[in-house]
Design a protein around this motif. Sequence first.
Motif, PDB file in Angstrom:
ATOM      1  N   GLN A 232       0.843  -1.202   0.000  1.00  0.00           N
ATOM      2  CA  GLN A 232       0.000   0.000   0.000  1.00  0.00           C
ATOM      3  C   GLN A 232       0.871   1.241   0.000  1.00  0.00           C
ATOM      4  OE1 GLN A 232      -3.112   0.200   2.921  1.00  0.00           O
ATOM      5  NE2 GLN A 232      -2.932  -1.970   3.343  1.00  0.00           N
ATOM      6  N   PRO A 233       1.550   1.536  -1.104  1.00  0.00           N
ATOM      7  CA  PRO A 233       2.449   2.695  -1.080  1.00  0.00           C
ATOM      8  C   PRO A 233       1.690   4.022  -1.071  1.00  0.00           C
ATOM      9  CG  PRO A 233       2.304   1.799  -3.290  1.00  0.00           C
ATOM     10  CD  PRO A 233       1.497   0.885  -2.416  1.00  0.00           C
ATOM     11  N   LEU A 234       2.370   5.039  -0.576  1.00  0.00           N
ATOM     12  CA  LEU A 234       1.840   6.396  -0.683  1.00  0.00           C
ATOM     13  C   LEU A 234       2.362   6.981  -1.987  1.00  0.00           C
ATOM     14  CD1 LEU A 234       2.189   8.110   2.777  1.00  0.00           C
ATOM     15  CD2 LEU A 234       0.397   8.610   1.142  1.00  0.00           C
ATOM     16  N   VAL A 235       1.498   7.671  -2.692  1.00  0.00           N
ATOM     17  CA  VAL A 235       1.916   8.357  -3.911  1.00  0.00           C
ATOM     18  C   VAL A 235       1.680   9.846  -3.687  1.00  0.00           C
ATOM     19  CG1 VAL A 235       1.457   8.677  -6.376  1.00  0.00           C
ATOM     20  CG2 VAL A 235       1.342   6.388  -5.383  1.00  0.00           C
ATOM     21  N   ALA A 236       2.696  10.658  -3.998  1.00  0.00           N
ATOM     22  CA  ALA A 236       2.525  12.105  -3.850  1.00  0.00           C
ATOM     23  C   ALA A 236       2.745  12.769  -5.202  1.00  0.00           C
ATOM     24  CB  ALA A 236       3.523  12.649  -2.834  1.00  0.00           C
ATOM     25  N   ASN A 237       1.969  13.794  -5.468  1.00  0.00           N
ATOM     26  CA  ASN A 237       2.149  14.553  -6.704  1.00  0.00           C
ATOM     27  C   ASN A 237       2.499  16.001  -6.366  1.00  0.00           C
ATOM     28  OD1 ASN A 237       1.951  15.562  -9.410  1.00  0.00           O
ATOM     29  ND2 ASN A 237      -0.024  16.378  -8.817  1.00  0.00           N
ATOM     30  N   LEU A 238       3.646  16.450  -6.834  1.00  0.00           N
ATOM     31  CA  LEU A 238       4.070  17.827  -6.573  1.00  0.00           C
ATOM     32  C   LEU A 238       3.985  18.682  -7.831  1.00  0.00           C
ATOM     33  CD1 LEU A 238       7.251  17.101  -4.405  1.00  0.00           C
ATOM     34  CD2 LEU A 238       4.848  17.098  -3.750  1.00  0.00           C
ATOM     35  N   ASN A 239       3.346  18.138  -8.875  1.00  0.00           N
ATOM     36  CA  ASN A 239       3.212  18.875 -10.137  1.00  0.00           C
ATOM     37  C   ASN A 239       1.810  19.475 -10.222  1.00  0.00           C
ATOM     38  OD1 ASN A 239       3.241  19.853 -12.678  1.00  0.00           O
ATOM     39  ND2 ASN A 239       3.632  17.901 -13.717  1.00  0.00           N
ATOM     40  N   PRO A 240       1.675  20.796 -10.004  1.00  0.00           N
ATOM     41  CA  PRO A 240       0.325  21.378  -9.963  1.00  0.00           C
ATOM     42  C   PRO A 240      -0.417  21.271 -11.288  1.00  0.00           C
ATOM     43  CG  PRO A 240       2.022  23.098  -9.956  1.00  0.00           C
ATOM     44  CD  PRO A 240       2.734  21.793  -9.824  1.00  0.00           C
ATOM     45  N   THR A 241       0.294  21.108 -12.393  1.00  0.00           N
ATOM     46  CA  THR A 241      -0.382  21.022 -13.688  1.00  0.00           C
ATOM     47  C   THR A 241      -1.243  19.768 -13.767  1.00  0.00           C
ATOM     48  OG1 THR A 241       1.679  21.931 -14.518  1.00  0.00           O
ATOM     49  CG2 THR A 241       0.056  21.327 -16.153  1.00  0.00           C
ATOM     50  N   ASP A 242      -0.875  18.734 -13.010  1.00  0.00           N
ATOM     51  CA  ASP A 242      -1.592  17.460 -13.091  1.00  0.00           C
ATOM     52  C   ASP A 242      -2.745  17.340 -12.094  1.00  0.00           C
ATOM     53  OD1 ASP A 242      -0.012  16.602 -15.120  1.00  0.00           O
ATOM     54  OD2 ASP A 242       1.300  15.363 -13.891  1.00  0.00           O
ATOM     55  N   GLY A 243      -2.420  17.333 -10.800  1.00  0.00           N
ATOM     56  CA  GLY A 243      -3.463  17.030  -9.814  1.00  0.00           C
ATOM     57  C   GLY A 243      -3.608  15.526  -9.683  1.00  0.00           C
ATOM     58  N   LEU A 244      -3.504  15.030  -8.456  1.00  0.00           N
ATOM     59  CA  LEU A 244      -3.610  13.588  -8.210  1.00  0.00           C
ATOM     60  C   LEU A 244      -4.950  13.322  -7.531  1.00  0.00           C
ATOM     61  CD1 LEU A 244      -2.241  10.704  -7.842  1.00  0.00           C
ATOM     62  CD2 LEU A 244      -1.495  11.546  -5.614  1.00  0.00           C
ATOM     63  N   LEU A 245      -5.841  12.585  -8.170  1.00  0.00           N
ATOM     64  CA  LEU A 245      -7.175  12.280  -7.640  1.00  0.00           C
ATOM     65  C   LEU A 245      -7.928  13.560  -7.282  1.00  0.00           C
ATOM     66  CD1 LEU A 245      -6.140   9.405  -5.217  1.00  0.00           C
ATOM     67  CD2 LEU A 245      -6.943   9.163  -7.545  1.00  0.00           C
ATOM     68  N   SER A 246      -7.552  14.641  -7.927  1.00  0.00           N
ATOM     69  CA  SER A 246      -8.193  15.922  -7.659  1.00  0.00           C
ATOM     70  C   SER A 246      -8.072  16.776  -8.914  1.00  0.00           C
ATOM     71  CB  SER A 246      -7.507  16.603  -6.475  1.00  0.00           C
ATOM     72  OG  SER A 246      -8.189  17.794  -6.141  1.00  0.00           O
ATOM     73  N   LEU A 247      -8.537  18.010  -8.834  1.00  0.00           N
ATOM     74  CA  LEU A 247      -8.474  18.857 -10.028  1.00  0.00           C
ATOM     75  C   LEU A 247      -7.053  19.364 -10.241  1.00  0.00           C
ATOM     76  CD1 LEU A 247     -11.732  20.987  -9.764  1.00  0.00           C
ATOM     77  CD2 LEU A 247     -11.316  18.877 -11.017  1.00  0.00           C
ATOM     78  N   PRO A 248      -6.693  19.646 -11.490  1.00  0.00           N
ATOM     79  CA  PRO A 248      -5.416  20.302 -11.729  1.00  0.00           C
ATOM     80  C   PRO A 248      -5.335  21.599 -10.907  1.00  0.00           C
ATOM     81  CG  PRO A 248      -6.361  19.540 -13.780  1.00  0.00           C
ATOM     82  CD  PRO A 248      -7.405  19.330 -12.724  1.00  0.00           C
ATOM     83  N   GLY A 249      -4.112  21.964 -10.518  1.00  0.00           N
ATOM     84  CA  GLY A 249      -3.953  23.138  -9.660  1.00  0.00           C
ATOM     85  C   GLY A 249      -3.757  22.752  -8.204  1.00  0.00           C
ATOM     86  N   THR A 250      -3.726  21.438  -7.945  1.00  0.00           N
ATOM     87  CA  THR A 250      -3.592  20.971  -6.560  1.00  0.00           C
ATOM     88  C   THR A 250      -2.304  20.152  -6.396  1.00  0.00           C
ATOM     89  OG1 THR A 250      -4.856  18.972  -7.054  1.00  0.00           O
ATOM     90  CG2 THR A 250      -6.095  20.843  -6.206  1.00  0.00           C
ATOM     91  N   LEU A 251      -1.894  20.005  -5.148  1.00  0.00           N
ATOM     92  CA  LEU A 251      -0.762  19.143  -4.799  1.00  0.00           C
ATOM     93  C   LEU A 251      -1.306  18.159  -3.781  1.00  0.00           C
ATOM     94  CD1 LEU A 251       1.769  22.059  -4.075  1.00  0.00           C
ATOM     95  CD2 LEU A 251       1.504  20.802  -6.218  1.00  0.00           C
ATOM     96  N   GLY A 252      -0.941  16.889  -3.902  1.00  0.00           N
ATOM     97  CA  GLY A 252      -1.573  15.948  -2.973  1.00  0.00           C
ATOM     98  C   GLY A 252      -0.857  14.629  -2.857  1.00  0.00           C
ATOM     99  N   ALA A 253      -1.368  13.827  -1.949  1.00  0.00           N
ATOM    100  CA  ALA A 253      -0.813  12.489  -1.729  1.00  0.00           C
ATOM    101  C   ALA A 253      -1.953  11.558  -1.345  1.00  0.00           C
ATOM    102  CB  ALA A 253       0.228  12.529  -0.610  1.00  0.00           C
ATOM    103  N   ALA A 254      -1.807  10.289  -1.683  1.00  0.00           N
ATOM    104  CA  ALA A 254      -2.843   9.311  -1.333  1.00  0.00           C
ATOM    105  C   ALA A 254      -2.215   7.934  -1.221  1.00  0.00           C
ATOM    106  CB  ALA A 254      -3.934   9.289  -2.407  1.00  0.00           C
TER     107      ALA A 254
END
Length: 479
Positions: free
Chosen positions: A186-208
């Motif tokens: 069950q790894p954690l994935v983090a996204n630091l690229n605001p252009t993408d958005g992870l499981l959320s809208l673009p413009g966000t930074l997140g982890a899940a």
Amino acid sequence: MSIPGLGQIAPQAPTSTQRTITLRPFGEWRFSIPHQHSTFSSNSSAAGVTVRLVSGTAERDGTELAPNSVYTFLPGTKSKLFTDQGCTLEINNTGGYPLEDRVVEYPSPEQSPMLQYINFHFGLQDFERAAAVTAQQQQQHGSIRYQQMKAQPKPGPRVLMCGPRGSGKTSLVKTLAALATRMGSQPLVANLNPTDGLLSLPGTLGAAVFGTLMDIEDPEGGFGVTNTPISGPSAVPVKNPMTFYFGREKVEDDAEMWKQMTERLAGLVSRKFERNRDVRVAGLLVDTPPLEEGWWRGRRGWRVNYVVVLGSAELQRAMGTRLAGEKTSYGEPIAVLGLDKSDGAVEIEKGWRQKSTETAIKEYFFGGIKARLSPFTQSASFDELVVFKAPDEPYEGAPVLERVEPTPEMAHWTLAVMIASVTDSPQTIRFSSILGFIVIADVDVERRRVKFLSPVSGRLGNHPLIWGRWPEPYLNLLA
Ligand SMILES: Nc1ncnc2c1ncn2[C@@H]1O[C@H](COP(=O)(O)OP(=O)(O)OP(=O)(O)O)[C@@H](O)[C@H]1O
């Protein structure tokens, strides 16, 4: 080394809408289905291009296709299906979508970058197993040493993925996450690229935490907004992301805010590791924006012990020099690894990206083809809403947020609803997690009322809103 163009079979003009292709081991079927233009009209009810795995094995970014199931790939999908053992695929384009595709085969697995990626995955699994053994020992020995270690137990592998624009960073993060979940991790994935958005809208930074199957049919390959609970029922289990609202397209648009947000996200990730043994042992995969070597100032907080550089020997050398002799706070060296870029990974052009962003916003409110959603149109007086705006041009010492009255310029913008109280300080609100989004339909200055669209029916209550600077309102969702 990747071998551009080797073994590529030119796209064949399909004589019928259905065809069958056979891939040798380590072959790929690369495909791109452009976003729908208003001039395009499909000649059937097919929502996209369908694919069925007739025999063998096939996967999209690490997630396996089930034999004989029919998968629909929607307009706006650019990806590949890879096979390690060889396979036969049946492709059906009854809708007449302007599909671009090609089969790519390599003379031997060693010449495919996928072999490097899979070997790296096995290396990470070894590291994870070692972390699991240590965790087990810690649990069994209630010694003082255990108590000390327990205060800061060493997690599994922590990987920072970097490389130039379009080098395949996100695809590799997805692949490694999917391969790990296939092994029960069950790894954690983090996204630091605001252009993408992870499981959320673009413009966000997140982890899940990714502990379950990814959605093969999602245009974003399982990282898209339809994989979150807010988006209603889903064919695969949804994930709960921790998300910050950056509200800008690129890091450079507010580098200081980005740095502070990513540091806070790293803090949340550490806390998740402290609380959840399984996640801690599985480790972390961090996707980064396409920036050059000098940017990575906030890396210490992430405590990464692997830096993967995709497709740039120069960046790899620079990172290697910079990190030589550095240790994580657990006393580990930081390994800098260079992996080949796949020649199938391409830079996404601006128009395509803009359409993908629009699609994500539409899907957030109205759902995708699998689950339609009915958002609620609500109305509130100016006095009921507490709106903060991110400054247009951030400068040193600028306020993080400014309180504003609703204005007609806000129409069609998507605003973030924050998990904070309207009485909190702007600083607290700026660095809170996101509860969800609303889109402003209309601002009536005379009557001092705002009409907006929300995915849920309840009132906004005590939650403040943030009006970011991106994504801009490309479309009228209520039209
Ligand atoms: N082997 C491949 N065959 C076909 N398409 C691919 C392949 N690898 C990646 N792609 C596609 O190329 C595009 C860019 O890949 P990806 O998003 O992984 O790169 P990135 O480095 O994260 O991009 P960015 O720098 O924009 O964040 C995506 O649409 C992805 O699905």
